[in-house]
Write an enzyme that holds these catalytic residues in place. Structure first.
Site, PDB file in Angstrom:
ATOM      1  N   CYS A  34       0.822  -1.216   0.000  1.00 54.33           N
ATOM      2  CA  CYS A  34       0.000   0.000   0.000  1.00 54.33           C
ATOM      3  C   CYS A  34       0.854   1.262   0.000  1.00 54.33           C
ATOM      4  CB  CYS A  34      -0.911   0.026   1.211  1.00 54.33           C
ATOM      5  SG  CYS A  34      -2.041  -1.346   1.229  1.00 54.33           S
ATOM      6  N   ASP A  36       2.742   2.437   2.630  1.00 55.96           N
ATOM      7  CA  ASP A  36       2.995   3.074   3.926  1.00 55.96           C
ATOM      8  C   ASP A  36       3.396   2.021   4.961  1.00 55.96           C
ATOM      9  OD1 ASP A  36      -0.059   4.235   3.138  1.00 55.96           O
ATOM     10  OD2 ASP A  36       1.461   5.773   3.466  1.00 55.96           O
ATOM     11  N   CYS A  59       4.433   8.474   2.172  1.00 53.29           N
ATOM     12  CA  CYS A  59       4.341   9.776   1.529  1.00 53.29           C
ATOM     13  C   CYS A  59       4.607  10.904   2.518  1.00 53.29           C
ATOM     14  CB  CYS A  59       2.962   9.936   0.909  1.00 53.29           C
ATOM     15  SG  CYS A  59       1.640   9.899   2.130  1.00 53.29           S
ATOM     16  N   CYS A 103      -3.386   8.251   6.564  1.00 51.51           N
ATOM     17  CA  CYS A 103      -2.044   8.336   7.150  1.00 51.51           C
ATOM     18  C   CYS A 103      -2.127   8.641   8.639  1.00 51.51           C
ATOM     19  CB  CYS A 103      -1.218   9.431   6.469  1.00 51.51           C
ATOM     20  SG  CYS A 103      -0.859   9.087   4.742  1.00 51.51           S
TER      21      CYS A 103
END
Lengths: 143, 395
Positions: A34, A36, A59, A103
């Protein structure tokens, strides 16, 4: 999509990056598929999180939320750390673009995963205290 | 701090020479080309001069085969929907395209699938190039159209358009190519290459945004996409973007005039950059190194995520792009990188740098200086990199 100044500040100068040798708890959430992965290290003394460090693959928002989350729990009691929500992390960063909300969820889960590990190491079942911490429930993938 | 614009596949700076040509049509010659008085007629003359010149530059038989549009996406939509809808009554319901087309093609295909059309998505293999024999094998009795991009927008790979064109012509199937990225960098001749429809846009070659064209070979049956007035010989309604059309012509002319020299310069810069960046451990170049646009560099660096790489580049004054999921706003990384077989975790760490004539060797020096530092910093804080290194140590 634009990041707030605070997000960019935490991305450009992330706080508490690294590892803690002999950490009392280490938690890792997310997965590489994914895009992360957050790994959180905590040092605990008398139920107080005296030190926290992180390593993140992800990110700008993933790095900034990790950094902010570590700042928000450093020096706090475990109970307070467990109360930290993804919303609080987002607010502290002056918001995140909608596609990046996951996130902040990951950052919240990373803390919980580290605390779970802390309890496990002490022979305490973390689930009644921390709840079930999914490794990756934010993005909808099967990984 | 140095500023390097290295995202010319996204868009380009408007050339001052192009702007100069456009200026009269943004100021005193504001007439509607459909009006009969002098400033209308002047505007009309400018549109027709541009059409003639562009037709020559693309090798079209007749200026009336050039239809001005709002840009690449409209042209792609028009080509596919227009041809499919026109040929539906003849029982044609099959489309052939590739897996790594621009979304203007892929999402149009999806829309047509919902209407009952069937689509074959061809493999592009590891080097990002369609095999012409795959096109031939996929052609059916009911194939309405084949659409293959001329050059890929992310990895810059140039497709065997002449071969595909010849196959389509042999089988009597309409052939469309999206030449948005290729125009101005590749010599295009629609007649020699058996191209029936071709999309292009001005803003990728230092022209203005919002103006493009669809070349439609005479005899191709196509329905209208935009209905309304009688502009573009009743095929595409809407008052002409006169300044844009003049700019499109000027931009294409400039690109064609200096093509060989510019390409040689860009290829030299590109190859030096690729060789330099490949020195970074666990890096890779995406797409064929030879059949590639002269200004395209697309690399992956394992263990890091593309968006954070881009943001760090931006902090250092370099504008670039990435095919990571985080920059696309979806969960999956670039469909282009997945189509050439990259696993998700590697595709997340991609970076595209695309250069134009405005870039210099000093830009390349600067990028070669900062990218390794940024990659190494991001890896130092990446748990994924930690895992990769651990696995490496265990053999």
């Amino acid at each position: 999509m634009a990041y707030s100044e605070k997000v960019m500040d935490h991305f450009a100068n992330p706080r508490n990056v690294g590892e803690i040798e002999n950490a009392d708890g280490v938690g890792e959430v997310g997965n590489s598929k994914c895009g992360d992965i957050m790994k959180m290290y905590i040092k605990v003394d008398n139920d107080i999180i005296t030190d926290v460090k992180f390593k993140t693959f992800g990110c700008g928002a993933a790095i900034a939320t990790s950094s902010m989350a570590t700042e928000l729990i450093k020096g706090k009691s475990i109970n307070d750390a467990l109360k930290l929500t993804n919303k609080a992390v987002m607010e502290a960063l002056d918001g995140l673009p909608p596609v990046k909300v996951h996130c902040s969820v990951l950052a919240e889960q990373a803390i919980k995963a580290a605390v779970s590990d802390y309890y496990k190491r002490r022979g305490v079942d973390p689930e009644p205290i921390v709840g079930n911490v999914p490794e990756c429930d934010s993005c909808g993938c099967e990984g | 701090m140095r500023y390097v614009y290295a995202d010319n596949s996204a868009t380009t700076a408007l050339s001052p020479k192009v702007l100069e040509k456009m200026m009269p049509y943004l100021t005193e010659v504001y007439g509607n080309p459909s009006s009969i008085y002098t400033i209308g007629a002047k505007a009309k003359a400018a549109v027709e001069t541009a059409r003639e010149n562009i037709a020559k530059n693309l090798g079209a038989a007749n200026p009336n085969e050039i239809y001005f549009t709002s840009g690449g996406s409209e042209s792609d939509n028009w080509a596919l929907k227009g041809v499919c809808h026109a040929l539906k009554a003849k029982g044609k319901k099959h489309i052939i395209t590739s897996k790594f087309e621009h979304h203007a093609i892929l999402h149009t295909c999806e829309a047509l699938e919902k209407e009952g059309f069937e689509v074959t998505y061809l493999d592009v293999y590891e080097n990002g190039i369609v095999h012409p024999e795959d096109v031939e094998n996929a052609i059916r009795e009911d194939t309405a159209i084949v659409s293959s991009m001329y050059a890929n927008n992310e990895i810059g790979t140039i497709q065997p358009i002449s071969e595909i064109g010849a196959i389509c012509r042999k089988h009597g199937v309409i052939f469309h190519t999206d030449a948005v990225q290729a125009a101005g960098y590749v010599k295009i001749d629609v007649q020699k290459e058996n191209i029936d429809l071709l999309s292009m846009t001005a803003h990728k070659l230092h022209g203005p945004k919002g103006c493009g064209l669809l070349y439609i070979r005479k005899g191709v049956r196509i329905e209208n996409l935009i209905c309304g007035g009688a502009q573009e010989r009743n095929k595409r309604a809407g008052t002409e973007n006169v300044a844009g059309i003049v700019g499109l012509d000027a931009a294409l002319q400039l690109a064609i005039d200096g093509m060989d020299e510019r390409n040689a310069k860009l290829e030299k810069m590109r190859d030096r950059l690729i060789d330099g960046l490949l020195k970074i451990e666990r890096s890779r170049i995406n797409g064929d190194r030879v059949h590639r646009l002269p200004g395209n560099v697309n690399m992956c660096f394992e263990g890091i995520e593309g968006e954070s790489l881009l943001l760090r580049l931006d902090l250092k004054g370099v504008s670039a792009s990435s095919g990571s999921a985080c920059t696309s706003g979806s969960l999956d990384p670039s469909h282009v990188l997945l189509a050439i077989g990259l696993p998700h975790e590697i595709a997340h760490g991609s970076m595209r740098l695309s250069f134009s004539d405005d870039n210099t060797e000093e830009d390349i020096d600067y990028i070669l200086e900062i990218v390794p530092e940024i990659v190494s910093y991001l890896r130092s804080m990446s748990p994924l990199w930690e895992k990769i290194k651990k696995q490496e140590a265990q053999g």
